[in-house]
Design a protein around this motif. Structure first.
Motif, PDB file in Angstrom:
ATOM      1  N   PRO A  58      64.495   7.920  75.399  1.00 47.59           N
ATOM      2  CA  PRO A  58      63.201   7.702  74.533  1.00 47.59           C
ATOM      3  C   PRO A  58      62.209   8.321  75.423  1.00 47.59           C
ATOM      4  O   PRO A  58      61.842   7.680  76.284  1.00 47.59           O
ATOM      5  N   GLU A  59      61.094   8.693  74.739  1.00 47.58           N
ATOM      6  CA  GLU A  59      59.806   9.090  75.418  1.00 47.58           C
ATOM      7  C   GLU A  59      58.861   7.849  75.515  1.00 47.58           C
ATOM      8  O   GLU A  59      59.075   6.897  74.828  1.00 47.58           O
ATOM      9  N   ARG A  60      58.152   7.916  76.666  1.00 47.99           N
ATOM     10  CA  ARG A  60      57.143   6.980  76.928  1.00 47.99           C
ATOM     11  C   ARG A  60      55.688   7.850  77.283  1.00 47.99           C
ATOM     12  O   ARG A  60      55.257   7.400  78.118  1.00 47.99           O
ATOM     13  N   ILE A  61      55.407   8.851  76.491  1.00 47.58           N
ATOM     14  CA  ILE A  61      54.240   9.127  76.641  1.00 47.58           C
ATOM     15  C   ILE A  61      53.031   8.754  75.961  1.00 47.58           C
ATOM     16  O   ILE A  61      53.407   8.337  74.659  1.00 47.58           O
ATOM     17  N   ASN A  62      52.078   8.308  76.411  1.00 48.95           N
ATOM     18  CA  ASN A  62      50.975   7.657  75.917  1.00 48.95           C
ATOM     19  C   ASN A  62      49.634   8.529  75.686  1.00 48.95           C
ATOM     20  O   ASN A  62      49.205   8.928  76.802  1.00 48.95           O
ATOM     21  N   PRO A  63      49.579   8.931  74.487  1.00 46.55           N
ATOM     22  CA  PRO A  63      48.363  10.100  74.583  1.00 46.55           C
ATOM     23  C   PRO A  63      46.851   9.373  75.017  1.00 46.55           C
ATOM     24  O   PRO A  63      46.645   8.262  74.693  1.00 46.55           O
ATOM     25  N   GLY A  64      46.562  10.199  75.502  1.00 45.12           N
ATOM     26  CA  GLY A  64      45.135  10.032  76.206  1.00 45.12           C
ATOM     27  C   GLY A  64      45.272   9.382  77.709  1.00 45.12           C
ATOM     28  O   GLY A  64      44.298   8.901  78.252  1.00 45.12           O
ATOM     29  N   ASP A  65      46.205   8.789  77.889  1.00 40.88           N
ATOM     30  CA  ASP A  65      46.481   8.061  79.175  1.00 40.88           C
ATOM     31  C   ASP A  65      47.132   9.177  80.309  1.00 40.88           C
ATOM     32  O   ASP A  65      48.097   9.664  80.245  1.00 40.88           O
ATOM     33  N   LYS A  66      45.956   9.116  81.311  1.00 39.29           N
ATOM     34  CA  LYS A  66      46.229   9.822  82.506  1.00 39.29           C
ATOM     35  C   LYS A  66      46.750   9.358  83.611  1.00 39.29           C
ATOM     36  O   LYS A  66      46.959   9.800  84.825  1.00 39.29           O
ATOM     37  N   VAL A  67      47.044   7.996  83.522  1.00 40.66           N
ATOM     38  CA  VAL A  67      47.806   7.018  84.525  1.00 40.66           C
ATOM     39  C   VAL A  67      49.311   7.034  84.301  1.00 40.66           C
ATOM     40  O   VAL A  67      50.072   7.252  85.092  1.00 40.66           O
ATOM     41  N   HIS A  68      49.528   6.536  83.050  1.00 44.10           N
ATOM     42  CA  HIS A  68      51.101   6.248  82.948  1.00 44.10           C
ATOM     43  C   HIS A  68      51.415   7.686  82.472  1.00 44.10           C
ATOM     44  O   HIS A  68      51.668   7.831  81.120  1.00 44.10           O
ATOM     45  N   THR A  69      51.964   8.555  83.331  1.00 45.01           N
ATOM     46  CA  THR A  69      52.352   9.960  82.810  1.00 45.01           C
ATOM     47  C   THR A  69      53.953  10.015  82.918  1.00 45.01           C
ATOM     48  O   THR A  69      54.844   9.082  83.335  1.00 45.01           O
TER      49      THR A  69
ATOM     50  N   THR B 258      61.964   8.611  68.666  1.00 47.82           N
ATOM     51  CA  THR B 258      62.000   7.242  68.248  1.00 47.82           C
ATOM     52  C   THR B 258      62.761   7.084  67.258  1.00 47.82           C
ATOM     53  O   THR B 258      62.416   7.697  66.120  1.00 47.82           O
ATOM     54  N   VAL B 259      63.937   6.428  67.368  1.00 44.03           N
ATOM     55  CA  VAL B 259      64.713   6.019  66.023  1.00 44.03           C
ATOM     56  C   VAL B 259      65.228   4.701  66.161  1.00 44.03           C
ATOM     57  O   VAL B 259      64.966   3.918  67.048  1.00 44.03           O
ATOM     58  N   TYR B 260      65.961   4.207  65.330  1.00 44.78           N
ATOM     59  CA  TYR B 260      66.707   2.946  64.995  1.00 44.78           C
ATOM     60  C   TYR B 260      67.934   3.013  65.837  1.00 44.78           C
ATOM     61  O   TYR B 260      68.474   4.224  65.776  1.00 44.78           O
ATOM     62  N   PRO B 261      68.348   1.948  66.273  1.00 44.79           N
ATOM     63  CA  PRO B 261      69.605   2.019  66.925  1.00 44.79           C
ATOM     64  C   PRO B 261      70.860   2.315  66.113  1.00 44.79           C
ATOM     65  O   PRO B 261      71.023   1.824  64.942  1.00 44.79           O
ATOM     66  N   GLY B 262      71.639   3.483  66.512  1.00 37.99           N
ATOM     67  CA  GLY B 262      72.783   4.217  65.801  1.00 37.99           C
ATOM     68  C   GLY B 262      72.178   5.309  65.401  1.00 37.99           C
ATOM     69  O   GLY B 262      73.225   6.221  64.778  1.00 37.99           O
ATOM     70  N   CYS B 263      70.902   5.738  65.052  1.00 34.99           N
ATOM     71  CA  CYS B 263      70.522   7.050  64.473  1.00 34.99           C
ATOM     72  C   CYS B 263      71.159   8.303  65.072  1.00 34.99           C
ATOM     73  O   CYS B 263      71.864   9.138  64.624  1.00 34.99           O
ATOM     74  N   THR B 264      71.190   8.199  66.447  1.00 26.81           N
ATOM     75  CA  THR B 264      71.694   9.468  67.024  1.00 26.81           C
ATOM     76  C   THR B 264      73.235   9.635  66.600  1.00 26.81           C
ATOM     77  O   THR B 264      73.561  10.736  66.490  1.00 26.81           O
ATOM     78  N   GLU B 265      73.837   8.795  66.830  1.00 28.81           N
ATOM     79  CA  GLU B 265      75.352   8.660  66.623  1.00 28.81           C
ATOM     80  C   GLU B 265      75.903   8.934  65.173  1.00 28.81           C
ATOM     81  O   GLU B 265      76.601   9.604  64.694  1.00 28.81           O
ATOM     82  N   GLU B 266      74.902   8.159  64.382  1.00 30.25           N
ATOM     83  CA  GLU B 266      75.381   8.159  62.935  1.00 30.25           C
ATOM     84  C   GLU B 266      74.739   9.050  62.116  1.00 30.25           C
ATOM     85  O   GLU B 266      75.126   9.695  61.020  1.00 30.25           O
TER      86      GLU B 266
END
Length: 431
Positions: A156-167, A124-132
Motif C-alpha cells: 500500500p502507498e503511503r504518499i502524503n501530498p504536499g508533505d516533504k518530510v514523510h516521503t 488502496t482497496v478493501y481486504p480481499g480485493c487483490t485476490e478476489e
C-alpha cells in the motif's frame, strides 16, 4: 530471481498510473534500475517527458538521473517483468467503491503479462480485493495461471501530498506476497528505494487491511473532534481552547476539527464499510464518523449564513469570498474537496460566492464542480471564509481581511482556527 534480474538490467520495472503516488515511485526506482512509466493520458506522459510533474508535487530536479521511459503505448509495456499498479480507487456518487480504474489497469497488465512476471498493487482497496477482483482479471486476460506462472503482491502507498518530510524513502513500506519466496523478492525490490525499510506483512489481505485502517482511524478520530466542535459551539466554548487544555495530558490525541476530503481519509473508510457489509456486519462507528465528516461543509455554510443574518444583512444579497478550494493546504489537487460543500450550502441560500485559490486550476474546478476560480478577489464581501490554509494566506493581517469586506466590517470564518486571537474588529468564527 526477479530481484537479481532487475539489478543487473535483465528485467525492467513498470509503474502503471503516474499520479501523485505512481510518479514518485517510478522516479525513485529509476535511480536504481530500468523503469517504464505508463499512463493512459498521453498529455500527462508528454509533460513527464519534459520533466514536468502534472500533479505539481515534484520539481524538475526529481527527474534527473532517472533511467525511465514514459509511455502511453501498451506494446512498450511488454518489455517489463515487474509491474507496480498505482491507479486511483475512488468512490461513486453512492459512496460505493469504484474499481473501474483498478480493473482497467489489471486488464492492461494482463495483456502484457508473461511467465515469471510479478505484479504488485499499491492502490488502496478493501481486504480481499487483490485476490478476489484483480487476480482473476490477470488470469483471464493473460491466459496464465496465478502462482505457477506469475506472482502477485500488495504494497500500500503511503504518499502524503504536499508533505516533504514523510516521503517514499523515509516512511516504512508495508509489503506482502502470495508466497514466502515472492514476499522476499518484492521486499528486496522495495528496499532499493525505501531507506526506512520494509515491513513484511503476514499476507496480502493483512497488508490491504493495514492500509485501510490507517485512514479509517484518522477519519473516526477527526469525526469525534468535529462533533465536539459542534457541541462546544452550542455551549459558547472555543474548541481550540478546549483542545489546548486537554492536550496537556500525556495520552490525549491531538486531532483537530476540519473538512475531511481528498482521496484517502474521505474515501478509504467507505471501502472498509462496503466489505464489512458484504461480510454481514454494519460498521456503526465508522459510518457514524463518515456521516459527521461529510456533513461539516454544510455545517460551516449554515454557520456563516447565521452570522451574516445576525449582522442585519439580507442573506439573499450577500456576497461571500471563499479562500481555498483544494482538498488540503499547499497542493493543487481538488479531487473530493469538501470546500465545494461549503459553496453549495451558501448558494442554496442564494448567496453570491466568489472563490480564489493560488494552487487550484480554474479549468479543473469548472470541469469537476462547475465553479470558476477568480484570479483576484473582489471587494465589498459580507463574509470571508478561509477554507484552506495555503501558505499564501497565513501572512494575512486583520486589515487584509477587512479590506475585502463591505465597510471593512463583516464575518470572518477561520475554518482551522489559525487566526485565533488575532482578529479583534470582525465577527470571528471557527470550528
Amino acid at each position: 530471481m526477479i530481484y537479481n534480474k532487475l539489478l543487473n538490467g535483465e528485467a525492467k520495472l513498470a509503474v502503471i498510473g503516474l499520479g501523485y503516488v505512481g510518479l514518485p515511485i517510478a522516479l525513485e526506482f529509476a535511480k536504481k534500475i530500468k523503469v517504464i512509466g505508463f499512463d493512459i493520458n498521453a498529455k500527462r506522459v508528454e509533460m513527464m517527458r519534459n520533466n514536468i510533474d502534472p500533479s505539481n508535487e515534484l520539481e524538475a530536479s526529481a527527474f534527473e538521473g532517472a533511467d525511465i521511459h514514459f509511455t502511453a503505448d501498451l506494446d512498450e509495456l511488454r518489455e517489463a517483468n515487474f509491474f507496480v499498479v498505482a491507479v486511483p480507487t475512488p468512490i461513486d456518487e453512492s459512496n460505493l467503491p469504484n474499481l473501474s480504474p483498478l480493473i482497467s489497469a489489471s486488464t492492461t497488465v494482463g495483456k502484457v503479462l508473461k511467465k515469471g512476471d510479478y505484479v504488485v498493487f499499491e492502490s488502496t482497496v478493501y481486504p480481499g480485493c487483490t485476490e478476489e477482483d484483480c487476480i482473476p482479471v490477470l488470469e483471464e486476460v493473460s491466459g496464465l495461471k496465478f502462482e505457477s506462472d506469475f506472482k502477485v503482491g500488495y504494497s500500500p502507498e503511503r504518499i502524503n501530498p504536499g508533505d516533504k518530510v514523510h516521503t517514499l524513502q523515509s516512511v516504512v513500506k508495508v509489503v506482502s506476497g502470495c508466497s514466502q519466496e515472492s514476499l522476499e523478492e518484492i521486499a528486496k525490490t522495495y528496499e532499493l528505494v525505501v531507506d526506512a525499510g520494509v515491513h513484511r506483512a503476514a499476507s496480502i489481505k493483512v497488508a490491504e487491511a493495514a492500509k485501510i485502517i490507517e485512514n479509517t482511524q484518522r477519519d473516526v478520530n477527526i469525526a469525534l473532534i468535529n462533533e465536539l466542535s459542534i457541541i462546544f459551539n452550542r455551549l459558547g466554548i472555543n474548541t481550540y481552547d478546549v483542545l489546548n487544555a486537554a492536550g496537556t495530558k500525556w495520552n490525549f490525541l491531538k486531532f483537530q476539527p476540519g473538512l475531511v476530503g481528498g482521496h484517502c481519509i474521505g474515501v478509504d473508510p467507505y471501502y472498509l464499510t462496503h466489505k464489512a457489509k458484504q461480510a454481514g456486519y454494519h460498521a456503526k462507528v465508522i459510518n457514524s464518523g463518515r456521516y459527521v465528516n461529510d456533513s461539516m461543509g454544510f455545517y460551516i455554510g449554515k454557520q456563516t449564513v447565521k452570522k451574516i443574518i445576525a449582522m442585519g444583512r439580507n442573506i439573499m444579497d450577500a456576497r461571500i469570498l471563499v479562500m481555498g478550494a483544494t482538498f488540503k493546504e499547499d497542493v493543487s489537487d481538488i479531487r473530493n474537496s469538501k470546500v465545494i460543500d461549503v459553496i453549495r450550502e451558501l448558494e442554496s441560500f442564494s448567496c453570491k460566492v466568489d472563490v480564489v485559490d493560488p494552487h487550484a486550476s480554474s479549468e479543473e474546478m469548472l470541469e469537476e464542480y462547475g465553479v470558476s476560480i477568480m484570479k483576484e478577489p473582489g471587494k465589498d464581501y459580507d463574509a470571508v471564509i478561509l477554507a484552506v490554509n495555503h501558505k499564501e494566506y497565513q501572512t494575512y493581517t486583520e486589515d487584509d481581511f477587512k479590506a475585502l469586506l463591505k465597510e471593512q466590517k463583516g464575518v470572518f470564518v477561520d475554518v482551522k482556527g489559525i487566526y485565533k486571537g488575532k482578529i479583534n474588529d470582525l465577527i470571528y468564527w471557527s470550528l
